[in-house]
Scaffold this active site. Structure first.
Site, PDB file in Angstrom:
ATOM      1  CG  ASN A 114       6.152  -6.137   5.408  1.00  9.10           C
ATOM      2  OD1 ASN A 114       5.183  -6.106   4.657  1.00  9.10           O
ATOM      3  ND2 ASN A 114       7.142  -5.267   5.320  1.00  9.10           N
ATOM      4  CD  GLU A 115       0.261  -6.496   5.791  1.00  8.94           C
ATOM      5  OE1 GLU A 115      -0.268  -6.431   4.682  1.00  8.94           O
ATOM      6  OE2 GLU A 115       0.935  -7.491   6.169  1.00  8.94           O
ATOM      7  N   GLY A 143       0.904  -5.528   0.640  1.00  9.80           N
ATOM      8  CA  GLY A 143      -0.102  -5.545  -0.418  1.00  9.80           C
ATOM      9  C   GLY A 143       0.342  -6.287  -1.658  1.00  9.80           C
ATOM     10  CG  LEU A 148      -1.915  -1.142   1.351  1.00 12.81           C
ATOM     11  CD1 LEU A 148      -2.804  -0.926   2.574  1.00 12.81           C
ATOM     12  CD2 LEU A 148      -2.758  -1.312   0.100  1.00 12.81           C
TER      13      LEU A 148
END
Length: 289
Positions: A162-163, A140, A94
Protein backbone atom coordinates in the site's frame (compact mmCIF):
# COMPACT_ATOMS: atom_id res chain seq x y z
CA UNK A 1 27.93 -23.34 -16.83
CA UNK A 2 30.21 -22.16 -14.05
CA UNK A 3 27.95 -22.73 -11.03
CA UNK A 4 30.53 -21.67 -8.47
CA UNK A 5 30.87 -18.28 -10.15
CA UNK A 6 27.10 -17.95 -10.45
CA UNK A 7 26.49 -18.70 -6.78
CA UNK A 8 29.14 -16.11 -5.89
CA UNK A 9 27.39 -13.51 -8.00
CA UNK A 10 24.05 -14.30 -6.34
CA UNK A 11 25.43 -14.33 -2.83
CA UNK A 12 25.04 -11.43 -0.44
CA UNK A 13 27.77 -8.79 -0.93
CA UNK A 14 28.68 -8.24 2.72
CA UNK A 15 32.11 -6.94 1.66
CA UNK A 16 30.31 -4.15 -0.18
CA UNK A 17 28.67 -3.07 3.08
CA UNK A 18 31.97 -3.10 4.91
CA UNK A 19 33.65 -1.09 2.18
CA UNK A 20 30.97 1.55 2.67
CA UNK A 21 31.32 1.53 6.46
CA UNK A 22 27.91 -0.12 6.90
CA UNK A 23 28.94 -2.61 9.58
CA UNK A 24 26.80 -5.17 11.33
CA UNK A 25 26.38 -4.57 15.03
CA UNK A 26 23.72 -6.52 16.85
CA UNK A 27 21.10 -4.55 18.76
CA UNK A 28 21.01 -4.69 22.53
CA UNK A 29 20.12 -8.16 23.72
CA UNK A 30 17.50 -6.55 25.93
CA UNK A 31 15.60 -5.44 22.84
CA UNK A 32 15.42 -8.98 21.43
CA UNK A 33 14.06 -7.76 18.11
CA UNK A 34 14.25 -11.22 16.51
CA UNK A 35 13.43 -14.47 18.30
CA UNK A 36 14.86 -17.72 16.95
CA UNK A 37 13.87 -21.27 17.81
CA UNK A 38 15.61 -24.13 15.98
CA UNK A 39 14.01 -27.55 16.29
CA UNK A 40 16.99 -29.90 16.52
CA UNK A 41 14.82 -32.89 15.61
CA UNK A 42 13.40 -31.46 12.37
CA UNK A 43 16.15 -28.95 11.53
CA UNK A 44 13.53 -26.22 11.01
CA UNK A 45 14.02 -22.73 12.44
CA UNK A 46 11.10 -20.54 13.51
CA UNK A 47 12.10 -16.88 13.30
CA UNK A 48 9.75 -14.39 14.96
CA UNK A 49 9.78 -10.64 14.37
CA UNK A 50 9.57 -9.16 17.86
CA UNK A 51 9.62 -5.37 17.72
CA UNK A 52 6.48 -4.56 19.68
CA UNK A 53 3.86 -3.33 19.30
CA UNK A 54 3.57 -3.75 15.50
CA UNK A 55 6.97 -4.90 14.15
CA UNK A 56 7.70 -1.61 12.38
CA UNK A 57 10.86 -2.25 10.37
CA UNK A 58 13.74 -0.15 11.70
CA UNK A 59 17.47 -0.01 10.99
CA UNK A 60 18.14 -2.02 14.16
CA UNK A 61 15.62 -4.72 13.24
CA UNK A 62 17.12 -5.09 9.77
CA UNK A 63 20.60 -5.45 11.24
CA UNK A 64 19.48 -8.15 13.64
CA UNK A 65 17.53 -9.95 10.92
CA UNK A 66 20.63 -10.09 8.72
CA UNK A 67 22.64 -11.48 11.62
CA UNK A 68 20.03 -14.20 12.16
CA UNK A 69 20.01 -15.11 8.45
CA UNK A 70 23.80 -15.46 8.52
CA UNK A 71 23.55 -17.72 11.58
CA UNK A 72 20.95 -19.93 9.88
CA UNK A 73 23.14 -20.26 6.79
CA UNK A 74 26.02 -21.41 8.99
CA UNK A 75 23.75 -23.82 10.85
CA UNK A 76 22.57 -25.23 7.50
CA UNK A 77 18.97 -25.40 8.68
CA UNK A 78 16.48 -27.53 6.78
CA UNK A 79 14.06 -24.64 6.47
CA UNK A 80 12.83 -21.42 8.06
CA UNK A 81 9.36 -20.24 9.09
CA UNK A 82 9.07 -16.45 9.43
CA UNK A 83 6.29 -15.22 11.72
CA UNK A 84 5.41 -12.49 14.21
CA UNK A 85 5.32 -12.50 17.99
CA UNK A 86 3.09 -9.38 18.03
CA UNK A 87 -0.66 -9.64 18.44
CA UNK A 88 -2.61 -9.32 15.18
CA UNK A 89 0.29 -7.83 13.18
CA UNK A 90 2.87 -9.66 11.06
CA UNK A 91 4.61 -6.36 10.34
CA UNK A 92 3.21 -2.86 9.87
CA UNK A 93 5.93 -2.08 7.32
CA UNK A 94 8.80 0.39 7.36
CA UNK A 95 9.14 2.46 10.51
CA UNK A 96 7.76 5.83 9.45
CA UNK A 97 10.19 7.64 11.74
CA UNK A 98 12.96 6.41 9.43
CA UNK A 99 11.28 8.34 6.60
CA UNK A 100 9.72 11.35 8.32
CA UNK A 101 10.29 14.14 9.03
CA UNK A 102 13.17 14.76 6.61
CA UNK A 103 15.53 11.93 7.62
CA UNK A 104 19.25 12.60 7.71
CA UNK A 105 21.11 11.29 4.68
CA UNK A 106 23.56 9.27 6.79
CA UNK A 107 20.89 7.53 8.88
CA UNK A 108 18.67 6.89 5.87
CA UNK A 109 21.49 5.42 3.79
CA UNK A 110 22.31 2.94 6.54
CA UNK A 111 18.61 2.13 7.01
CA UNK A 112 18.01 1.54 3.31
CA UNK A 113 21.16 -0.47 2.72
CA UNK A 114 20.26 -2.81 5.58
CA UNK A 115 16.73 -3.13 4.16
CA UNK A 116 18.31 -4.13 0.85
CA UNK A 117 20.60 -6.56 2.66
CA UNK A 118 17.67 -8.14 4.51
CA UNK A 119 15.84 -8.69 1.24
CA UNK A 120 18.90 -10.13 -0.48
CA UNK A 121 19.57 -12.60 2.33
CA UNK A 122 15.94 -13.72 2.45
CA UNK A 123 15.32 -13.82 -1.31
CA UNK A 124 18.57 -15.71 -1.99
CA UNK A 125 18.66 -17.96 1.08
CA UNK A 126 20.05 -21.43 0.43
CA UNK A 127 17.34 -23.02 2.60
CA UNK A 128 13.57 -23.13 1.92
CA UNK A 129 11.53 -20.32 3.49
CA UNK A 130 7.90 -20.08 4.61
CA UNK A 131 6.10 -16.92 5.69
CA UNK A 132 3.42 -17.59 8.30
CA UNK A 133 1.42 -14.36 8.05
CA UNK A 134 -0.21 -14.42 11.48
CA UNK A 135 -1.36 -10.79 11.40
CA UNK A 136 -1.76 -7.78 9.13
CA UNK A 137 1.06 -7.42 6.58
CA UNK A 138 0.97 -4.12 4.71
CA UNK A 139 3.91 -2.62 2.78
CA UNK A 140 7.22 -3.90 4.20
CA UNK A 141 5.39 -6.72 5.95
CA UNK A 142 4.15 -7.89 2.58
CA UNK A 143 7.69 -7.53 1.16
CA UNK A 144 9.00 -9.95 3.79
CA UNK A 145 6.18 -12.39 3.00
CA UNK A 146 6.60 -12.38 -0.79
CA UNK A 147 10.36 -12.76 -0.43
CA UNK A 148 9.75 -16.18 1.09
CA UNK A 149 9.07 -19.18 -1.13
CA UNK A 150 5.73 -20.20 0.41
CA UNK A 151 3.05 -18.20 2.24
CA UNK A 152 0.51 -19.29 4.82
CA UNK A 153 -1.98 -16.83 6.31
CA UNK A 154 -4.56 -16.73 9.07
CA UNK A 155 -8.11 -15.55 8.22
CA UNK A 156 -9.41 -12.02 8.81
CA UNK A 157 -6.15 -10.17 8.20
CA UNK A 158 -4.96 -7.87 5.40
CA UNK A 159 -1.90 -8.02 3.15
CA UNK A 160 -0.60 -5.92 0.26
CA UNK A 161 1.78 -3.23 -0.94
CA UNK A 162 0.00 0.00 0.00
CA UNK A 163 2.90 2.36 -0.67
CA UNK A 164 1.18 4.38 -3.45
CA UNK A 165 -1.65 5.79 -1.28
CA UNK A 166 1.00 6.97 1.20
CA UNK A 167 2.84 8.83 -1.58
CA UNK A 168 5.65 6.28 -1.87
CA UNK A 169 6.76 4.47 -5.03
CA UNK A 170 7.77 0.86 -4.39
CA UNK A 171 11.35 0.28 -5.47
CA UNK A 172 12.08 -1.97 -8.45
CA UNK A 173 13.33 -4.95 -6.46
CA UNK A 174 10.11 -4.93 -4.45
CA UNK A 175 8.14 -4.89 -7.70
CA UNK A 176 10.26 -7.80 -8.96
CA UNK A 177 9.44 -9.76 -5.82
CA UNK A 178 5.72 -9.28 -6.44
CA UNK A 179 6.02 -10.16 -10.13
CA UNK A 180 7.70 -13.42 -9.10
CA UNK A 181 4.53 -14.32 -7.17
CA UNK A 182 1.68 -12.83 -9.24
CA UNK A 183 0.93 -12.52 -12.97
CA UNK A 184 1.97 -9.11 -14.32
CA UNK A 185 -1.55 -7.68 -14.59
CA UNK A 186 -2.47 -8.57 -11.00
CA UNK A 187 0.87 -7.33 -9.69
CA UNK A 188 0.50 -3.97 -11.46
CA UNK A 189 -3.03 -3.43 -10.18
CA UNK A 190 -2.03 -4.29 -6.64
CA UNK A 191 0.90 -1.86 -6.78
CA UNK A 192 -0.89 1.05 -8.45
CA UNK A 193 -4.03 0.83 -6.31
CA UNK A 194 -2.19 0.10 -3.06
CA UNK A 195 -5.18 -1.99 -2.05
CA UNK A 196 -4.87 -4.31 0.93
CA UNK A 197 -6.44 -7.73 0.37
CA UNK A 198 -8.11 -9.87 2.99
CA UNK A 199 -6.91 -13.44 3.41
CA UNK A 200 -9.44 -14.98 1.03
CA UNK A 201 -8.78 -12.38 -1.68
CA UNK A 202 -5.03 -12.90 -1.31
CA UNK A 203 -5.50 -16.65 -1.70
CA UNK A 204 -7.81 -16.27 -4.69
CA UNK A 205 -5.24 -14.28 -6.72
CA UNK A 206 -2.26 -16.38 -5.56
CA UNK A 207 -0.57 -13.87 -3.26
CA UNK A 208 -0.66 -16.52 -0.53
CA UNK A 209 -0.50 -20.28 -1.01
CA UNK A 210 -2.70 -21.59 1.80
CA UNK A 211 -5.13 -20.36 4.44
CA UNK A 212 -4.54 -21.87 7.87
CA UNK A 213 -6.62 -21.54 11.04
CA UNK A 214 -3.95 -21.58 13.74
CA UNK A 215 -0.22 -21.85 14.37
CA UNK A 216 -0.29 -25.62 14.82
CA UNK A 217 -1.80 -26.03 11.36
CA UNK A 218 0.71 -23.55 9.93
CA UNK A 219 3.64 -25.55 11.28
CA UNK A 220 2.16 -28.77 9.88
CA UNK A 221 1.73 -27.21 6.41
CA UNK A 222 5.26 -25.79 6.62
CA UNK A 223 6.63 -29.25 7.39
CA UNK A 224 4.80 -30.63 4.35
CA UNK A 225 6.42 -27.93 2.20
CA UNK A 226 9.91 -28.61 3.54
CA UNK A 227 9.38 -32.37 3.07
CA UNK A 228 9.00 -31.86 -0.70
CA UNK A 229 12.75 -31.15 -0.82
CA UNK A 230 13.95 -33.97 1.43
CA UNK A 231 15.08 -36.09 -1.51
CA UNK A 232 16.64 -33.17 -3.40
CA UNK A 233 20.36 -32.51 -2.82
CA UNK A 234 20.62 -29.26 -0.85
CA UNK A 235 23.25 -27.68 -3.09
CA UNK A 236 21.29 -28.44 -6.27
CA UNK A 237 18.12 -26.99 -4.75
CA UNK A 238 19.89 -23.84 -3.53
CA UNK A 239 21.65 -23.25 -6.86
CA UNK A 240 18.45 -23.80 -8.83
CA UNK A 241 16.64 -21.24 -6.67
CA UNK A 242 19.43 -18.69 -6.95
CA UNK A 243 19.88 -19.17 -10.69
CA UNK A 244 16.12 -18.73 -11.14
CA UNK A 245 16.18 -15.52 -9.08
CA UNK A 246 19.52 -14.30 -10.46
CA UNK A 247 18.17 -11.40 -12.54
CA UNK A 248 16.16 -9.96 -9.64
CA UNK A 249 19.12 -10.29 -7.28
CA UNK A 250 21.69 -8.85 -9.66
CA UNK A 251 19.43 -5.93 -10.55
CA UNK A 252 19.70 -4.74 -6.96
CA UNK A 253 23.30 -5.80 -6.33
CA UNK A 254 24.50 -3.69 -9.27
CA UNK A 255 22.47 -0.65 -8.26
CA UNK A 256 22.48 -0.52 -4.48
CA UNK A 257 23.82 3.01 -4.08
CA UNK A 258 21.68 4.52 -6.82
CA UNK A 259 18.60 2.74 -5.48
CA UNK A 260 19.17 4.26 -2.02
CA UNK A 261 19.78 7.75 -3.45
CA UNK A 262 16.72 7.62 -5.70
CA UNK A 263 14.46 6.56 -2.85
CA UNK A 264 15.89 9.20 -0.52
CA UNK A 265 15.37 11.93 -3.14
CA UNK A 266 11.77 10.81 -3.53
CA UNK A 267 11.18 10.70 0.23
CA UNK A 268 12.62 14.20 0.72
CA UNK A 269 10.34 15.82 -1.84
CA UNK A 270 8.07 18.29 0.00
CA UNK A 271 4.91 16.76 -1.46
CA UNK A 272 6.00 13.26 -0.38
CA UNK A 273 6.86 14.45 3.13
CA UNK A 274 3.46 16.14 3.35
CA UNK A 275 1.58 12.95 2.41
CA UNK A 276 3.66 10.80 4.77
CA UNK A 277 3.13 13.39 7.51
CA UNK A 278 -0.64 13.25 7.05
CA UNK A 279 -0.55 9.47 7.18
CA UNK A 280 1.65 9.57 10.30
CA UNK A 281 -0.83 11.96 11.97
CA UNK A 282 -3.74 9.67 11.12
CA UNK A 283 -1.95 6.77 12.80
CA UNK A 284 -1.39 8.82 15.93
CA UNK A 285 -5.04 9.94 15.98
CA UNK A 286 -6.14 6.32 15.58
CA UNK A 287 -4.07 5.32 18.61
CA UNK A 288 -5.71 8.05 20.70
CA UNK A 289 -9.14 6.73 19.79
Amino acid sequence: MNFSRLIKNCSIPSRWLLANNIRYQSSSAAQNLIQVDINEETGVSVVSLNRKPVNSLSLELFKDFCGVMDDLEREKVRGMVLKSSCDNVFSSGLDITELYPNPSEERFEAFWLWFQESWLKLYASSFPTVAFVNGHAPAGGCVFAISCEYRLMLPYYKIGLNEAPVGIVATEWVMNSLRAVLPGKNAERLLTSGRLLDTQEAFDIGLIDQIVNNEEEAMARSEEFFATFDNVPKLARALTKQVYRKNDLNQLIKNRSSDAKQFLNHILRPETQKIIGSYFKSLKDRKKD
